[in-house]
Design a protein around this motif. Structure first.
Motif, PDB file in Angstrom:
ATOM      1  N   PRO A   9       0.816  -1.215   0.000  1.00  0.00           N
ATOM      2  CA  PRO A   9       0.000   0.000   0.000  1.00  0.00           C
ATOM      3  C   PRO A   9       0.851   1.267   0.000  1.00  0.00           C
ATOM      4  O   PRO A   9       2.050   1.220   0.250  1.00  0.00           O
ATOM      5  N   GLY A  10       0.197   2.373  -0.268  1.00  0.00           N
ATOM      6  CA  GLY A  10       0.877   3.661  -0.254  1.00  0.00           C
ATOM      7  C   GLY A  10       0.288   4.579   0.795  1.00  0.00           C
ATOM      8  O   GLY A  10      -0.590   4.193   1.578  1.00  0.00           O
ATOM      9  N   ALA A  11       0.753   5.814   0.777  1.00  0.00           N
ATOM     10  CA  ALA A  11       0.326   6.803   1.765  1.00  0.00           C
ATOM     11  C   ALA A  11      -1.179   7.035   1.723  1.00  0.00           C
ATOM     12  O   ALA A  11      -1.815   7.171   2.769  1.00  0.00           O
ATOM     13  N   ALA A  12      -1.763   7.068   0.541  1.00  0.00           N
ATOM     14  CA  ALA A  12      -3.212   7.305   0.434  1.00  0.00           C
ATOM     15  C   ALA A  12      -4.002   6.186   1.104  1.00  0.00           C
ATOM     16  O   ALA A  12      -5.036   6.437   1.725  1.00  0.00           O
ATOM     17  N   ASP A  13      -3.510   4.957   0.990  1.00  0.00           N
ATOM     18  CA  ASP A  13      -4.194   3.815   1.599  1.00  0.00           C
ATOM     19  C   ASP A  13      -4.231   3.921   3.121  1.00  0.00           C
ATOM     20  O   ASP A  13      -5.126   3.385   3.765  1.00  0.00           O
ATOM     21  N   ALA A  14      -3.262   4.589   3.695  1.00  0.00           N
ATOM     22  CA  ALA A  14      -3.169   4.743   5.148  1.00  0.00           C
ATOM     23  C   ALA A  14      -3.703   6.095   5.621  1.00  0.00           C
ATOM     24  O   ALA A  14      -3.484   6.468   6.771  1.00  0.00           O
ATOM     25  N   ASN A  15      -4.368   6.826   4.740  1.00  0.00           N
ATOM     26  CA  ASN A  15      -4.932   8.138   5.086  1.00  0.00           C
ATOM     27  C   ASN A  15      -3.874   9.076   5.670  1.00  0.00           C
ATOM     28  O   ASN A  15      -4.128   9.796   6.640  1.00  0.00           O
ATOM     29  N   VAL A  16      -2.699   9.079   5.084  1.00  0.00           N
ATOM     30  CA  VAL A  16      -1.589   9.880   5.604  1.00  0.00           C
ATOM     31  C   VAL A  16      -1.923  11.370   5.589  1.00  0.00           C
ATOM     32  O   VAL A  16      -1.609  12.081   6.540  1.00  0.00           O
ATOM     33  N   THR A  17      -2.586  11.848   4.553  1.00  0.00           N
ATOM     34  CA  THR A  17      -2.916  13.276   4.477  1.00  0.00           C
ATOM     35  C   THR A  17      -3.760  13.704   5.667  1.00  0.00           C
ATOM     36  O   THR A  17      -3.478  14.724   6.313  1.00  0.00           O
ATOM     37  N   GLN A  18      -4.775  12.924   5.988  1.00  0.00           N
ATOM     38  CA  GLN A  18      -5.642  13.256   7.115  1.00  0.00           C
ATOM     39  C   GLN A  18      -4.875  13.201   8.436  1.00  0.00           C
ATOM     40  O   GLN A  18      -5.041  14.062   9.306  1.00  0.00           O
ATOM     41  N   GLU A  19      -4.032  12.191   8.590  1.00  0.00           N
ATOM     42  CA  GLU A  19      -3.271  12.050   9.829  1.00  0.00           C
ATOM     43  C   GLU A  19      -2.228  13.165   9.971  1.00  0.00           C
ATOM     44  O   GLU A  19      -1.979  13.655  11.069  1.00  0.00           O
ATOM     45  N   LEU A  20      -1.612  13.558   8.852  1.00  0.00           N
ATOM     46  CA  LEU A  20      -0.686  14.694   8.892  1.00  0.00           C
ATOM     47  C   LEU A  20      -1.424  15.965   9.309  1.00  0.00           C
ATOM     48  O   LEU A  20      -0.897  16.779  10.069  1.00  0.00           O
ATOM     49  N   GLY A  21      -2.640  16.128   8.806  1.00  0.00           N
ATOM     50  CA  GLY A  21      -3.454  17.270   9.201  1.00  0.00           C
ATOM     51  C   GLY A  21      -3.698  17.302  10.695  1.00  0.00           C
ATOM     52  O   GLY A  21      -3.593  18.363  11.332  1.00  0.00           O
ATOM     53  N   LYS A  22      -3.973  16.151  11.274  1.00  0.00           N
ATOM     54  CA  LYS A  22      -4.173  16.069  12.729  1.00  0.00           C
ATOM     55  C   LYS A  22      -2.878  16.394  13.471  1.00  0.00           C
ATOM     56  O   LYS A  22      -2.883  17.078  14.490  1.00  0.00           O
TER      57      LYS A  22
END
Length: 150
Positions: A9-22
């Protein structure tokens, strides 16, 4: 930074953008660092490609990020006295133009993306990792936690 491929998987699969936002929402210093880095990245893109970073093609964005990474890697290597002087001059030029923060920002962004990805359940399942130890231990040592990869 971390695209999916045939192996995982990649970053999108792990919801990295949302988690970085948090992560950013919880840290005023990180917010300032990211704001300065993104503004600097945009200035760099406007100088190099006459458009904001967001308006560039993926290929043009990658080209700029590779240049930033190469600059950072170059600054991290041992250098002769003349090489150190050249680095200082380059750094001063980038500081005057407001682009210096982009060189510091990109490696930090990569580290943050990797940190968020590899601490996600998606990455843990992909790696076959049950997660951090449980404070009271495992009730059954032969069974993985619920939701873990088999």
């Amino acid at each position: 930074i971390l695209p999916p491929d045939a192996t995982g998987p990649g970053a999108a699969d792990a919801n990295v953008t949302q988690e970085l936002g948090k992560m950013l929402a919880a840290s005023r210093p990180k917010q300032k660092f990211y704001a300065a880095g993104l503004a600097s990245l945009d200035r760099w893109a406007r100088r190099e490609r006459k458009n904001s970073f967001a308006e560039l093609s993926t290929e043009q964005q990658l080209d700029i990020l590779e240049t930033l990474d190469a600059t950072y890697q170059d600054w991290s290597r041992e250098a002769s006295a003349s090489g150190k002087v050249q680095r200082k001059l380059t750094a001063l030029r980038l500081m005057r133009s407001g682009e210096y923060s982009a060189v510091e920002f990109f490696p930090r962004l990569v580290r943050d993306v990797m940190q968020v990805f590899y601490t996600s359940r998606v990455a843990w399942n992909w790696l076959g990792y049950d997660g951090p130890p449980m404070p009271q231990g495992y009730s059954d040592l032969w069974s993985a936690r619920q939701g873990a990869a088999n």
